[in-house]
Motif scaffolding. Structure first.
Motif, PDB file in Angstrom:
ATOM      1  N   HIS A 197       0.797  -1.079   0.207  1.00 46.69           N
ATOM      2  CA  HIS A 197       0.044   0.039  -0.076  1.00 46.69           C
ATOM      3  C   HIS A 197       0.907   1.148   0.066  1.00 46.69           C
ATOM      4  O   HIS A 197       1.801   1.328   0.549  1.00 46.69           O
ATOM      5  CB  HIS A 197      -1.022  -0.234   1.377  1.00 46.69           C
ATOM      6  N   LEU A 198       0.488   2.467  -0.664  1.00 44.10           N
ATOM      7  CA  LEU A 198       0.994   3.682  -0.586  1.00 44.10           C
ATOM      8  C   LEU A 198       0.297   4.742  -0.225  1.00 44.10           C
ATOM      9  O   LEU A 198       0.594   6.078  -0.326  1.00 44.10           O
ATOM     10  CB  LEU A 198       1.512   3.778  -2.036  1.00 44.10           C
ATOM     11  N   MET A 199      -0.771   4.382   0.461  1.00 42.26           N
ATOM     12  CA  MET A 199      -1.675   5.266   1.209  1.00 42.26           C
ATOM     13  C   MET A 199      -1.925   4.675   2.590  1.00 42.26           C
ATOM     14  O   MET A 199      -2.019   3.374   2.719  1.00 42.26           O
ATOM     15  CB  MET A 199      -3.112   5.285   0.446  1.00 42.26           C
ATOM     16  N   THR A 200      -2.022   5.835   3.448  1.00 39.44           N
ATOM     17  CA  THR A 200      -2.215   5.213   4.781  1.00 39.44           C
ATOM     18  C   THR A 200      -3.686   5.043   5.254  1.00 39.44           C
ATOM     19  O   THR A 200      -4.047   4.218   6.398  1.00 39.44           O
ATOM     20  CB  THR A 200      -1.802   6.367   5.890  1.00 39.44           C
ATOM     21  N   SER A 201      -4.573   5.148   4.498  1.00 41.64           N
ATOM     22  CA  SER A 201      -6.064   5.106   4.712  1.00 41.64           C
ATOM     23  C   SER A 201      -6.535   3.980   3.650  1.00 41.64           C
ATOM     24  O   SER A 201      -5.987   3.460   2.931  1.00 41.64           O
ATOM     25  CB  SER A 201      -6.898   6.304   4.990  1.00 41.64           C
ATOM     26  N   ALA A 202      -7.765   4.409   3.444  1.00 40.66           N
ATOM     27  CA  ALA A 202      -8.570   3.438   1.893  1.00 40.66           C
ATOM     28  C   ALA A 202      -7.540   3.889   1.001  1.00 40.66           C
ATOM     29  O   ALA A 202      -7.187   4.888   0.562  1.00 40.66           O
ATOM     30  CB  ALA A 202      -9.884   4.129   1.883  1.00 40.66           C
ATOM     31  N   CYS A 203      -7.374   2.605   0.311  1.00 41.54           N
ATOM     32  CA  CYS A 203      -5.911   2.583  -0.672  1.00 41.54           C
ATOM     33  C   CYS A 203      -6.590   2.337  -2.122  1.00 41.54           C
ATOM     34  O   CYS A 203      -7.182   1.390  -2.290  1.00 41.54           O
ATOM     35  CB  CYS A 203      -5.025   1.619  -0.218  1.00 41.54           C
ATOM     36  N   TYR A 204      -6.062   3.280  -2.988  1.00 41.64           N
ATOM     37  CA  TYR A 204      -6.213   3.087  -4.345  1.00 41.64           C
ATOM     38  C   TYR A 204      -4.841   3.005  -5.269  1.00 41.64           C
ATOM     39  O   TYR A 204      -4.874   2.928  -6.429  1.00 41.64           O
ATOM     40  CB  TYR A 204      -7.404   3.953  -5.179  1.00 41.64           C
ATOM     41  N   LEU A 205      -3.748   3.195  -4.546  1.00 44.79           N
ATOM     42  CA  LEU A 205      -2.325   3.177  -5.193  1.00 44.79           C
ATOM     43  C   LEU A 205      -1.425   2.190  -4.530  1.00 44.79           C
ATOM     44  O   LEU A 205      -1.661   2.157  -3.226  1.00 44.79           O
ATOM     45  CB  LEU A 205      -1.910   4.719  -4.683  1.00 44.79           C
ATOM     46  N   PHE A 206      -0.734   1.370  -5.245  1.00 46.12           N
ATOM     47  CA  PHE A 206      -0.088   0.191  -4.827  1.00 46.12           C
ATOM     48  C   PHE A 206       1.315   0.359  -5.598  1.00 46.12           C
ATOM     49  O   PHE A 206       1.512   0.933  -6.544  1.00 46.12           O
ATOM     50  CB  PHE A 206      -0.687  -1.076  -5.265  1.00 46.12           C
ATOM     51  N   ASP A 207       2.202  -0.337  -5.064  1.00 48.91           N
ATOM     52  CA  ASP A 207       3.737  -0.192  -5.629  1.00 48.91           C
ATOM     53  C   ASP A 207       3.520  -1.101  -6.955  1.00 48.91           C
ATOM     54  O   ASP A 207       3.285  -2.154  -7.149  1.00 48.91           O
ATOM     55  CB  ASP A 207       4.619  -0.919  -4.674  1.00 48.91           C
ATOM     56  N   LEU A 216       7.114   4.153  -8.802  1.00 46.77           N
ATOM     57  CA  LEU A 216       5.609   4.398  -9.238  1.00 46.77           C
ATOM     58  C   LEU A 216       4.762   3.532  -8.657  1.00 46.77           C
ATOM     59  O   LEU A 216       5.004   2.555  -8.064  1.00 46.77           O
ATOM     60  CB  LEU A 216       5.883   3.844 -10.921  1.00 46.77           C
ATOM     61  N   SER A 217       3.428   4.199  -8.517  1.00 50.12           N
ATOM     62  CA  SER A 217       2.386   3.405  -8.229  1.00 50.12           C
ATOM     63  C   SER A 217       1.491   3.105  -9.218  1.00 50.12           C
ATOM     64  O   SER A 217       1.590   3.307 -10.545  1.00 50.12           O
ATOM     65  CB  SER A 217       1.504   4.536  -7.154  1.00 50.12           C
ATOM     66  N   THR A 218       0.632   2.268  -8.847  1.00 48.62           N
ATOM     67  CA  THR A 218      -0.581   1.741  -9.966  1.00 48.62           C
ATOM     68  C   THR A 218      -1.722   1.684  -9.253  1.00 48.62           C
ATOM     69  O   THR A 218      -1.787   1.214  -8.123  1.00 48.62           O
ATOM     70  CB  THR A 218      -0.016   0.436 -10.710  1.00 48.62           C
ATOM     71  N   TYR A 219      -2.990   1.426  -9.932  1.00 52.39           N
ATOM     72  CA  TYR A 219      -4.166   1.279  -9.227  1.00 52.39           C
ATOM     73  C   TYR A 219      -4.460  -0.160  -9.542  1.00 52.39           C
ATOM     74  O   TYR A 219      -4.287  -0.695 -10.743  1.00 52.39           O
ATOM     75  CB  TYR A 219      -5.331   1.912 -10.234  1.00 52.39           C
ATOM     76  N   SER A 271      -8.435  -3.016  -4.277  1.00 47.46           N
ATOM     77  CA  SER A 271      -9.167  -1.753  -3.815  1.00 47.46           C
ATOM     78  C   SER A 271     -10.576  -1.675  -3.772  1.00 47.46           C
ATOM     79  O   SER A 271     -11.359  -2.379  -4.570  1.00 47.46           O
ATOM     80  CB  SER A 271      -8.654  -0.510  -4.891  1.00 47.46           C
ATOM     81  N   ALA A 272     -10.898  -1.117  -2.642  1.00 52.88           N
ATOM     82  CA  ALA A 272     -12.464  -1.091  -2.565  1.00 52.88           C
ATOM     83  C   ALA A 272     -12.980   0.203  -2.880  1.00 52.88           C
ATOM     84  O   ALA A 272     -14.367   0.310  -2.951  1.00 52.88           O
ATOM     85  CB  ALA A 272     -12.752  -1.231  -0.792  1.00 52.88           C
ATOM     86  N   THR A 273     -12.207   0.945  -3.687  1.00 54.86           N
ATOM     87  CA  THR A 273     -12.880   2.194  -4.302  1.00 54.86           C
ATOM     88  C   THR A 273     -13.472   1.789  -5.643  1.00 54.86           C
ATOM     89  O   THR A 273     -13.329   0.886  -6.085  1.00 54.86           O
ATOM     90  CB  THR A 273     -11.413   3.168  -4.462  1.00 54.86           C
TER      91      THR A 273
END
Length: 381
Positions: free
Chosen positions: A291-301, A349-352, A357-359
């Motif tokens: 995960h690259l976000m501390t809460s609900a995450c839509y960005l990953f390595d 770089l991140s990616t979706y 992701s729950a978003t």
């Protein structure tokens, strides 16, 4: 006032071309402006100018503060000099206003090379920007309307926060294509996404951005402008100066990720990634994305995810790793983000990843990366 050299003839003489001109596009009509982070960064710019860090180059700031209408001003060793005042008929995150400011900037400061710094909030690829007409749109929706999922005239990705209005990065790509910027530096959160970089790959030679949340203080301009204002700008040195500033802090303040991306390498990275995706239909059993976000995450390595998919395909993995190394020419990360999120993987770089992701997908499929690359990965069965 608009500056031009004086002459004996009526009217201003043409402005003399400088080595480099840099535009800081500062949208601070938001919580950052309320906390005066914009004023702090402008003070750093003035300090850098007073110490000679601008050299033979010129620095301009389009400044939309929380408390005043936007202005374009030049930062000089003598202080701030007003170039032009703007009304708020167009939002600072609309294509019309960004086009207008860039035209004024280029007319005021002819230059051999140009750089662009984008200062505000950022949310990566997420769709919540102003409605703007696409190249194929038959009508032009109002620029102040918020986008709605499923609207074909809306494109994903967002930059900036102008009182709750945002710019889609696909709109930004159309604005910046052909403008002659050789670098884009995102002084905001979450913009080092492979989707973002791929969308902007024709707009600049280099992109500097953070894959995670960036501290609100942002770039330390008094340490970076000496590198960014050079005729041959040193983006890696500027990124390293930003990272070192935060890496030397203690506790939760020690938080930063940053990357320098070579956009010429992104087409090859897309091809190598598509080859890996085409060979797979599911992720490995038990795979846990970074995960690259501390809460609900839509960005990953991004690198960790593709390497995992390529584990059983050594040739494809080698091709991908080489392509990623060519694309991300510098990356750095602190061990944690805010002492909350442990960073075991940071490829730059991140990616979706919709399966993790729950978003809402928020029109992710409209992205060029989704069309050219992610579409090759079959959904999990």
């Amino acid at each position: 006032m608009t500056f031009a050299a004086c002459s004996d003839n009526d009217g201003p003489a043409p402005a003399q071309e400088c080595e480099r001109a840099v535009l800081v596009y500062m949208v601070a009509n938001n919580s950052l402006g309320s906390a005066r982070y914009d004023e702090a960064d402008i003070a750093e710019m003035l300090d850098a100018a007073a110490h000679g860090d601008l050299g033979n180059s010129r620095l301009f700031v389009y400044h939309h503060s929380r408390t005043a209408d936007p202005v374009l001003k030049e930062i000089t060793p003598r202080g701030e000099m007003l170039v032009k005042a703007y009304n708020t008929d167009n939002s600072s995150v609309s294509a019309a206003r960004m086009n207008e400011v860039i035209a004024d900037f280029k007319r005021t400061a002819p230059a051999t090379a140009r750089g662009l710094i984008l200062w505000s909030h950022g949310s990566g690829w997420i769709e919540n920007g102003l409605q703007e007409p696409t190249a194929n749109a038959q009508s032009s929706p109002g620029v102040n309307a918020q986008s709605q999922p499923g609207n074909d005239a809306v494109q994903p990705l967002s930059f900036g926060d102008d009182g709750g209005r945002y710019m889609n990065v696909t709109t930004m790509a159309r604005v910046l294509d052909g403008q002659g910027f050789d670098y884009i530096y995102f002084d905001c959160c979450y913009m080092a996404g492979v989707e973002v970089a791929y969308e902007l790959r024709r707009c600049a030679d280099r992109i500097v951005a953070s894959a995670t949340e960036l501290p609100a203080n942002g770039m330390p301009y008094d340490r970076t402008l000496r590198h960014l204002m050079k005729a041959d700008a040193d983006l890696t040195a500027a990124a390293r100066a930003t990272f070192d500033h935060y890496d030397n802090l203690a506790g939760s303040a020690r938080t930063c990720t940053i990357s320098v991306i070579d956009t010429d390498a992104l087409d090859n990275l897309a091809a190598a990634t598509r080859a890996v995706y085409s060979a797979n239909s599911v992720t490995s059993e038990g795979f846990a994305p970074q995960h690259l976000m501390t809460s609900a995450c839509y960005l990953f390595d991004f690198g960790q995810y593709v390497d995992n998919l390529a584990a059983d395909y050594p040739t494809l993995k080698a091709d991908f790793d080489a392509a990623l190394d060519d694309a991300v020419i510098y990356s750095a990360s602190t061990p944690n983000i805010w002492n909350i999120l442990i960073l075991r993987h940071h490829s730059g770089l991140s990616t979706y990843l919709p399966e993790f992701s729950a978003t809402n997908r928020y029109n992710y499929d409209n992205l060029q990366w989704a069309k050219d690359v992610a579409s090759a990965l079959s959904p999990k069965q």
